[in-house]
Design an enzyme around this catalytic site. Structure first.
Site, PDB file in Angstrom:
ATOM      1  N   THR A 105       0.788  -1.415  -0.054  1.00 20.39           N
ATOM      2  CA  THR A 105      -0.069  -0.018  -0.080  1.00 20.39           C
ATOM      3  C   THR A 105       0.878   1.388   0.104  1.00 20.39           C
ATOM      4  OG1 THR A 105      -1.728  -1.103   1.324  1.00 20.39           O
ATOM      5  CG2 THR A 105      -1.821   1.263   1.231  1.00 20.39           C
ATOM      6  N   LYS A 183      -7.993   0.589  -2.349  1.00 17.66           N
ATOM      7  CA  LYS A 183      -7.035  -0.042  -1.022  1.00 17.66           C
ATOM      8  C   LYS A 183      -7.154   1.347  -0.108  1.00 17.66           C
ATOM      9  CE  LYS A 183      -4.935  -2.457   1.612  1.00 17.66           C
ATOM     10  NZ  LYS A 183      -3.408  -2.926   1.615  1.00 17.66           N
ATOM     11  N   LYS A 257       1.135   5.173   8.428  1.00 20.43           N
ATOM     12  CA  LYS A 257       1.555   5.298   6.903  1.00 20.43           C
ATOM     13  C   LYS A 257       0.191   5.252   6.294  1.00 20.43           C
ATOM     14  CE  LYS A 257       2.979   1.282   4.606  1.00 20.43           C
ATOM     15  NZ  LYS A 257       1.577   1.024   3.513  1.00 20.43           N
TER      16      LYS A 257
END
Length: 310
Positions: A105, A183, A257
């Site tokens: 990701t 995502k 993140k």
């Protein structure tokens, strides 16, 4: 680009670069069906993959040398750049017609930049943007959710590998970045759900209720969610006698993140995401408190520290 540019085989030679929490079980799963070469900086992780039939490589370039499909399972874009374009990076040995499957990701812009950098190499190599969800156990069982953005021909070349790993494969678009966009939405929901679960467990403790009883009860009703049922027991474990043995299934800094990606692309799209922004701040507080390498369920201790509660 014609389909013939990509060799089509049901048993593609595969490389897996990155053998972390997700990369190792994916490599083990793939090694049961395809010739697989693996690379990770940790020798013990490489050895675990070799036990399942993989071949060990000394560098990303060596792992990718004969591969039809190269699976990147690294943490962030800096590691993607290093694995592909750093010293002994895989891009140096990728053969014409190979495809790179990006399972990490990293966000839409980063995926598009990686695809462009590969295209500039002029070796007829394409990126399949395929971030994964589901956790290590599901990765090892071929039960992942994978969302894909890729040119049809590149997707076709990677499909045997993707089908081996996924129980749910959603093709959301025909270009890199599309998979990352979906995502990010997944991570928005997952991150908010974990934060909400932490608030619920913290409040239960504050009211003098047993967290595990609360989790067992509410997981069966309308207030339940996958994240509450999955992370809740580990949140309760944090307050028990075996708190230090909580298994790290998903590091807290992964959500630092990922929620940063979510809020960043939302800002670019001019879409307000107040709940995601609040969750991001909670994960940042957890990171500041020294929880970065702990399981993300440990975020509950930011709201209700161990030793407190009625």
């Amino acid at each position: 680009m014609s389909t013939s540019a990509y060799p089509s085989t049901s048993t593609p030679r595969t490389a897996v670069i990155g053998l972390g929490a997700m990369g190792l079980p994916m490599a083990q799963r793939l090694a049961g069906a395809f010739p697989v070469a693996v690379f990770d900086i940790a020798a013990e992780r490489r050895a675990l993959a070799v036990e399942h039939g993989a071949t060990e490589a000394a560098t990303p370039a060596e792992a990718a040398r004969d591969a039809d499909v190269v699976v990147l399972a690294v943490r962030d874009q800096a590691q993607v750049d290093g694995a592909l374009f750093g010293d002994s990076g895989a891009a140096a040995t990728l053969k014409a017609g190979a495809v790179v499957v990006l399972t990490s990701t990293v966000g839409p812009e980063a995926a598009r930049a990686t695809a462009a950098a590969l295209a500039e190499r002029g070796a007829d190599v394409r990126l399949v943007d395929a971030p994964v969800s589901g956790g290590p156990t599901r990765a090892g069982n071929g039960d992942l959710l994978i969302v894909v953005g890729a040119e049809p021909a590149a997707l076709e070349a990677a499909r045997p590998v993707l089908d081996r790993l996924a129980s749910t494969l959603t093709v959301i678009g025909d270009k890199p970045g599309d998979g990352q966009a979906l995502k990010a939405i997944n991570q928005l929901l997952a991150g908010v759900h974990i934060a909400a679960a932490a608030e619920a467990v913290a409040l239960a403790r504050g009211l003098g209720l047993d967290p595990q009883t609360v989790i067992d009860s509410l997981s069966q009703g309308a207030a339940g969610s996958f994240m509450f049922a999955d992370r809740g027991p580990r949140m309760a474990q944090v307050y028990g006698d075996d708190a230090d043995s909580v298994e790290v299934r998903s590091r807290l800094d992964i959500f630092v993140k990922d929620m940063g990606i979510v809020t960043g692309i939302a800002k670019h799209a001019h879409v307000p995401v107040p709940l995601a922004s609040a969750a991001e701040q909670l994960y940042l507080l957890g990171e500041r408190a020294g929880l970065a390498a702990r399981d993300d369920s440990s975020i509950v201790t930011v709201l209700s520290p161990r030793g407190e509660g009625r």
